[in-house]
Design a protein around this motif. Structure first.
Motif, PDB file in Angstrom:
ATOM      1  N   SER A   1     -16.184 -26.564   0.100  1.00 42.98           N
ATOM      2  CA  SER A   1     -17.261 -27.265   0.782  1.00 42.98           C
ATOM      3  C   SER A   1     -17.687 -28.427  -0.093  1.00 42.98           C
ATOM      4  O   SER A   1     -18.245 -28.226  -1.176  1.00 42.98           O
ATOM      5  N   GLY A   2     -17.385 -29.640   0.336  1.00 43.35           N
ATOM      6  CA  GLY A   2     -17.650 -30.789  -0.517  1.00 43.35           C
ATOM      7  C   GLY A   2     -16.797 -30.718  -1.766  1.00 43.35           C
ATOM      8  O   GLY A   2     -15.587 -30.494  -1.702  1.00 43.35           O
ATOM      9  N   ASN A   3     -17.411 -30.866  -2.922  1.00 40.26           N
ATOM     10  CA  ASN A   3     -16.664 -30.789  -4.180  1.00 40.26           C
ATOM     11  C   ASN A   3     -16.765 -29.417  -4.843  1.00 40.26           C
ATOM     12  O   ASN A   3     -16.475 -29.271  -6.035  1.00 40.26           O
ATOM     13  N   VAL A   4     -17.143 -28.397  -4.061  1.00 40.19           N
ATOM     14  CA  VAL A   4     -17.374 -27.049  -4.591  1.00 40.19           C
ATOM     15  C   VAL A   4     -16.375 -26.064  -3.989  1.00 40.19           C
ATOM     16  O   VAL A   4     -16.053 -26.134  -2.796  1.00 40.19           O
TER      17      VAL A   4
ATOM     18  N   ASP B   1     -15.187 -33.664  -9.219  1.00 40.15           N
ATOM     19  CA  ASP B   1     -16.035 -34.821  -8.968  1.00 40.15           C
ATOM     20  C   ASP B   1     -15.956 -35.287  -7.524  1.00 40.15           C
ATOM     21  O   ASP B   1     -16.914 -35.834  -6.989  1.00 40.15           O
ATOM     22  N   LYS B   2     -14.807 -35.082  -6.878  1.00 37.42           N
ATOM     23  CA  LYS B   2     -14.605 -35.524  -5.505  1.00 37.42           C
ATOM     24  C   LYS B   2     -14.378 -34.322  -4.591  1.00 37.42           C
ATOM     25  O   LYS B   2     -14.213 -33.200  -5.055  1.00 37.42           O
ATOM     26  N   GLU B   3     -14.352 -34.581  -3.286  1.00 41.38           N
ATOM     27  CA  GLU B   3     -14.220 -33.507  -2.299  1.00 41.38           C
ATOM     28  C   GLU B   3     -12.931 -32.720  -2.502  1.00 41.38           C
ATOM     29  O   GLU B   3     -11.862 -33.304  -2.704  1.00 41.38           O
ATOM     30  N   VAL B   4     -13.039 -31.414  -2.426  1.00 45.06           N
ATOM     31  CA  VAL B   4     -11.874 -30.542  -2.534  1.00 45.06           C
ATOM     32  C   VAL B   4     -11.097 -30.604  -1.224  1.00 45.06           C
ATOM     33  O   VAL B   4     -11.624 -30.298  -0.154  1.00 45.06           O
ATOM     34  N   GLN B   5      -9.834 -30.989  -1.311  1.00 44.20           N
ATOM     35  CA  GLN B   5      -8.991 -31.150  -0.133  1.00 44.20           C
ATOM     36  C   GLN B   5      -8.220 -29.883   0.220  1.00 44.20           C
ATOM     37  O   GLN B   5      -7.893 -29.660   1.381  1.00 44.20           O
ATOM     38  N   SER B   6      -7.892 -29.068  -0.790  1.00 44.27           N
ATOM     39  CA  SER B   6      -7.028 -27.908  -0.551  1.00 44.27           C
ATOM     40  C   SER B   6      -7.267 -26.855  -1.616  1.00 44.27           C
ATOM     41  O   SER B   6      -7.576 -27.181  -2.767  1.00 44.27           O
ATOM     42  N   ILE B   7      -7.140 -25.578  -1.219  1.00 50.78           N
ATOM     43  CA  ILE B   7      -7.225 -24.465  -2.159  1.00 50.78           C
ATOM     44  C   ILE B   7      -6.080 -23.501  -1.882  1.00 50.78           C
ATOM     45  O   ILE B   7      -5.569 -23.433  -0.773  1.00 50.78           O
ATOM     46  N   CYS B   8      -5.670 -22.751  -2.919  1.00 52.94           N
ATOM     47  CA  CYS B   8      -4.574 -21.808  -2.764  1.00 52.94           C
ATOM     48  C   CYS B   8      -4.701 -20.695  -3.790  1.00 52.94           C
ATOM     49  O   CYS B   8      -4.978 -20.963  -4.971  1.00 52.94           O
TER      50      CYS B   8
ATOM     51  N   THR C   1     -16.300 -25.962   4.642  1.00 50.85           N
ATOM     52  CA  THR C   1     -15.996 -27.031   5.595  1.00 50.85           C
ATOM     53  C   THR C   1     -14.496 -27.290   5.637  1.00 50.85           C
ATOM     54  O   THR C   1     -13.854 -27.163   6.659  1.00 50.85           O
ATOM     55  N   LYS C   2     -13.919 -27.619   4.494  1.00 50.85           N
ATOM     56  CA  LYS C   2     -12.543 -28.104   4.472  1.00 50.85           C
ATOM     57  C   LYS C   2     -11.511 -26.990   4.657  1.00 50.85           C
ATOM     58  O   LYS C   2     -10.550 -27.132   5.393  1.00 50.85           O
ATOM     59  N   GLN C   3     -11.685 -25.843   3.950  1.00 53.32           N
ATOM     60  CA  GLN C   3     -10.634 -24.825   4.004  1.00 53.32           C
ATOM     61  C   GLN C   3     -11.188 -23.443   3.697  1.00 53.32           C
ATOM     62  O   GLN C   3     -12.145 -23.293   2.931  1.00 53.32           O
ATOM     63  N   VAL C   4     -10.568 -22.412   4.308  1.00 51.51           N
ATOM     64  CA  VAL C   4     -10.880 -21.010   4.027  1.00 51.51           C
ATOM     65  C   VAL C   4      -9.571 -20.271   3.796  1.00 51.51           C
ATOM     66  O   VAL C   4      -8.611 -20.453   4.535  1.00 51.51           O
ATOM     67  N   ARG C   5      -9.535 -19.411   2.760  1.00 53.04           N
ATOM     68  CA  ARG C   5      -8.340 -18.627   2.463  1.00 53.04           C
ATOM     69  C   ARG C   5      -8.738 -17.265   1.879  1.00 53.04           C
ATOM     70  O   ARG C   5      -9.435 -17.181   0.876  1.00 53.04           O
ATOM     71  N   PHE C   6      -8.250 -16.182   2.547  1.00 51.50           N
ATOM     72  CA  PHE C   6      -8.468 -14.835   2.037  1.00 51.50           C
ATOM     73  C   PHE C   6      -7.601 -14.586   0.804  1.00 51.50           C
ATOM     74  O   PHE C   6      -6.469 -15.083   0.722  1.00 51.50           O
ATOM     75  N   GLU C   7      -8.126 -13.792  -0.113  1.00 48.57           N
ATOM     76  CA  GLU C   7      -7.324 -13.322  -1.254  1.00 48.57           C
ATOM     77  C   GLU C   7      -6.145 -12.539  -0.683  1.00 48.57           C
ATOM     78  O   GLU C   7      -6.323 -11.675   0.174  1.00 48.57           O
ATOM     79  N   PRO C   8      -4.897 -12.820  -1.118  1.00 50.26           N
ATOM     80  CA  PRO C   8      -3.715 -12.363  -0.377  1.00 50.26           C
ATOM     81  C   PRO C   8      -3.330 -10.902  -0.536  1.00 50.26           C
ATOM     82  O   PRO C   8      -2.590 -10.386   0.302  1.00 50.26           O
TER      83      PRO C   8
ATOM     84  N   SER D   1      -8.503 -31.942  -5.481  1.00 51.80           N
ATOM     85  CA  SER D   1      -9.248 -33.084  -4.973  1.00 51.80           C
ATOM     86  C   SER D   1      -8.372 -34.315  -5.129  1.00 51.80           C
ATOM     87  O   SER D   1      -7.303 -34.257  -5.745  1.00 51.80           O
ATOM     88  N   GLU D   2      -8.809 -35.415  -4.584  1.00 52.05           N
ATOM     89  CA  GLU D   2      -7.986 -36.627  -4.607  1.00 52.05           C
ATOM     90  C   GLU D   2      -7.564 -37.020  -6.014  1.00 52.05           C
ATOM     91  O   GLU D   2      -6.454 -37.506  -6.231  1.00 52.05           O
ATOM     92  N   ASP D   3      -8.447 -36.783  -6.997  1.00 50.81           N
ATOM     93  CA  ASP D   3      -8.183 -37.271  -8.352  1.00 50.81           C
ATOM     94  C   ASP D   3      -7.817 -36.198  -9.360  1.00 50.81           C
ATOM     95  O   ASP D   3      -7.509 -36.509 -10.513  1.00 50.81           O
TER      96      ASP D   3
END
Length: 406
Positions: free
Chosen positions: A271-274, A293-300, A254-261, A312-314
């Motif tokens: 997706s959610g907190n996963v 514990d909380k929604e994942v906002q960003s991945i890298c 849902t939140k973000q998609v990123r290919f291995e570079p 996540s926020e926390d």
């Protein structure tokens, strides 16, 4: 998860934020009405924002909310008051907020941990930026957000140009095609569009098919015709941009998609907190990370494609993809984490964007961080250029800043 009286935790939190906003803006009758009707708990919301966190949320999302929902009298009262509050801001604050400030800073993370700032440039574009990305050669920075257009900034001669509007709602993500002047944008208008920065006046290619807000996208690092996007319904689509059509649909982002570079064999999603990691060839899950514990906002990904950091926020977490486990965790300790990237000349350092500041973290050594004042509001996105070595940041304060290492 629902509370004992049947209210969803997110709904309770929203009511708390609304009550917090009303109180801080002397709307006590509205606050009392909301407390009675929504059974708002007695505990307060501890947010370091003079007008309440809801002011920031509303300013970012009002375009979407107003187009999709018909609010009752309480919400209309809230909207009227927010617009009146914005109109009453003094002239100096308005001029400062309506500028895009590109700061070129020397010594982003020097051994003595100091900043050396030199040079600024301005433009008249005035909206909140939500996302940014560098071209492969670092010469262009694409920036987008609340308005339905893309700003391109040349990092060499400081020239800037803006595309015409094509999306009908805010842009949620922007990504350059590798070794190209082309960028793709995802939007709350349920479309993906592909622009060529070398032909700013040309209409973009529009990809349609998603049934809900498209929240993220990414180009494959080697298969130049492959684009991935995800929407709020947890749907992932692979697109053949040469054909202008989707080739495969599956669930898991849902939140973000990123290919291995490096070779793009894996796709990391949130997706959610996963955090999910998929095999790109088989579309099967390679790894699942569930410790937030909380929604994942960003991945890298790191440049080697061996580690993923998730925000996540926390908290922030560093994952070993091959070992399928968490290696390190960092608590936000009162800040609000939002985005992340790796350091341009030492990937073992991670840069985490939060409320007004960066946290520079080397999880391989300790959980201590260097905090750097960066913006006046929440840092909404970060991007890294390895050659030349630069980091870009965008913020809800309507500014974009460029930080260059020595």
């Amino acid at each position: 998860m629902a509370s004992e009286d049947g209210q969803d935790n997110d709904e309770i939190l929203l009511h708390l934020y609304m009550h917090d906003y009303f109180i801080k803006n002397n709307m006590h009758e509205t606050a009392a009405s909301l407390r009675r009707e929504a059974s708002v708990p007695d505990n307060s919301v501890q947010i370091d924002h003079p007008q309440g966190i809801l002011k920031e949320w509303w300013s970012t999302c009002s375009d979407i909310v107003l187009k999709e929902y018909s609010e009752g009298e309480t919400y209309a009262q809230m909207s009227d008051h927010m617009m009146q509050t914005e109109e009453n801001q003094n002239t100096d604050d308005m001029l400062q907020q309506h500028q895009v400030i590109c700061d070129q800073s020397l010594g982003f993370f020097t051994k003595d941990s100091k900043f050396h700032v030199s040079g600024k440039c301005h433009t008249d574009l005035h909206h909140k930026f939500l996302c940014c990305d560098f071209s492969s050669d670092g010469k262009l920075l694409a920036i987008a957000g609340r308005e339905e257009k893309v700003l391109f900034w040349n990092t060499e001669d400081h020239n800037k140009f803006v595309t015409g509007e094509s999306h009908s709602l805010p842009i949620s993500d922007v990504r350059f095609k590798p070794n190209s002047t082309m960028v793709a944008t995802s939007s709350y208008d349920k479309t993906v569009q592909i622009w060529d920065s070398a032909e700013a006046g040309k209409s973009p290619l529009k990809l349609q098919g998603h049934g809900d807000h498209v929240l993220s996208l990414d180009f494959h690092p080697r298969r130049m015709n492959l684009l991935c996007s995800s929407d709020r319904n947890n749907e992932i689509r692979f697109w053949d941009i040469n054909q202008g059509s989707w080739t495969h649909i599956f669930k898991g982002a849902t939140k973000q998609v990123r290919f291995e570079p490096r070779n793009g064999k894996l796709l990391a999603t949130s997706s959610g907190n996963v955090v999910n990691v998929f095999d790109v060839q088989t579309y099967k899950l390679y790894a699942v990370f569930k410790e937030h514990d909380k929604e994942v906002q960003s991945i890298c990904w790191d440049p080697d494609g061996k580690h993923i950091i998730s925000i996540s926020e926390d908290s922030a977490r560093l994952w070993s993809v091959s070992e399928r486990k968490s290696l390190h965790e960092l608590s936000s300790t009162g800040n609000i984490f939002q985005c992340c990237t790796f350091h341009p000349w030492n990937w073992k350092f991670w840069i985490i964007g939060g409320y007004r500041s960066f946290e520079l973290w080397n999880p391989f050594e300790s959980n201590k961080t260097l905090t750097i004042d960066a913006h006046k509001e929440l840092v909404s996105s970060l991007a890294t250029s390895i050659e030349p070595e630069m980091v870009a940041s965008t913020s809800y304060d309507k500014s974009v800043k460029l930080w260059a290492s020595p």
